[in-house]
Design an enzyme around this catalytic site. Sequence first.
Site, short mmCIF file in Angstrom:
data_model
loop_
_atom_site.label_atom_id
_atom_site.label_comp_id
_atom_site.label_asym_id
_atom_site.label_seq_id
_atom_site.Cartn_x
_atom_site.Cartn_y
_atom_site.Cartn_z
N ASP A 135 72.03 64.30 66.27
CA ASP A 135 71.76 63.40 67.39
C ASP A 135 72.57 63.85 68.60
OD1 ASP A 135 70.08 61.74 65.94
OD2 ASP A 135 71.56 60.17 65.63
N ARG A 185 64.40 67.85 69.35
CA ARG A 185 63.91 66.51 69.66
C ARG A 185 64.16 66.25 71.16
NH1 ARG A 185 67.54 62.10 67.16
NH2 ARG A 185 66.58 62.71 65.20
#
Length: 308
Positions: A135, A185
């Site tokens: 992340d 992402r």
Amino acid sequence: MLRQALLLASHNQTLTRLVTTAPGVGALVGRFAAGETTSDAVAATRDLVAVGREVSLDHLGEDTLDREQADATRGAYVSLLRALADEGLAAHAEVSVKLSAVGQALPGDGPKIATENAHAICAAAHDAGTTVTLDMEDHTTTDLTLGTLATLRSDYPDTGGVLQAYLHRTEGDCRDLAYEGSRIRLCKGAYNEPESVAIQPRHDVDLAYVRCLEVLMAGSGYPMLATHDPRLIALGTDLATRRGRTPDSYEFQMLYGVRPSAQQALVSQGATMRVYVPYGSEWYGYLVRRMAERPANLLLGARALVGL
Ligand SMILES: Cc1cc2nc3c(=O)[nH]c(=O)nc-3n(C[C@H](O)[C@H](O)[C@H](O)COP(=O)(O)OP(=O)(O)OC[C@H]3O[C@@H](n4cnc5c(N)ncnc54)[C@H](O)[C@@H]3O)c2cc1C
């Protein structure tokens, strides 16, 4: 203003205590997180996989300043990955890891400890037959996180990274990371960032997302479009078609509990759709960021706190 206040509140210790012990908040947490235990996470994964969705699991917790907690988080991921493999779910479920949850902010050796912990999680994912995505957190950690990503990729090239469209630097990062096999992402960005590093007007962030997406789709990596925004999803589908991409060469991602019917509609269209599933007891920061994104969620939060 409200969004900024909420994002500041996501780091406030007193508020954390107040909110996490409030009666009635459990139902709200249950809407956005899968539960507290490994079995809860596995059960949610099983349900999602049964209806054709892929999963990325996030063991909740961030900003730890405690070495034992950082190591415990690594242990939780390793156990989870073994459980996913045992249940035959690992081919459809990867894990998302925040480096601050595995020690990045510890004084002294923090980045080294976080890299070692993340490396151990990548090894467990590899053994289970799946992957890890790192992340992305606030801008003070962007260089460190991308550096750790490069280190992890030397042993585990399928490790995924995240880029945030709101940062001024991101279009360039997309160009650097759009290479063969690179799983990236793309999200808008969830933190309270200053003008010096991040685009502020939301419409301009959307336009930046489109520019970044064009770069990723034109490259030879594997773009992961993390957004609930219907216009960006339509544009992503269109760009993928124009670039001749097949549904296994990119994917959509959404958060657990957010727009589930849109998630299923993408599955029905034959797209790859991955749901980001948080679980664990440290849900406060995650939940406050979700409320900052959408006033309707704030109303749900207020109702939960006053027991309605
Ligand atoms: C899979 C995934 C992983 C992510 N990982 C990261 C990360 O590593 N780092 C990071 O900074 N950010 C991350 N984010 C968060 C992201 O940056 C945004 O803050 C968040 O996704 C909201 O942006 P949006 O693109 O959905 O658009 P928005 O403009 O916020 O929303 C578009 C529309 O989607 C719907 N919607 C959006 N959010 C919600 C919600 N919470 N509840 C209900 N409806 C909603 C609404 O209809 C809204 O009008 C991630 C998001 C996803 C989906």
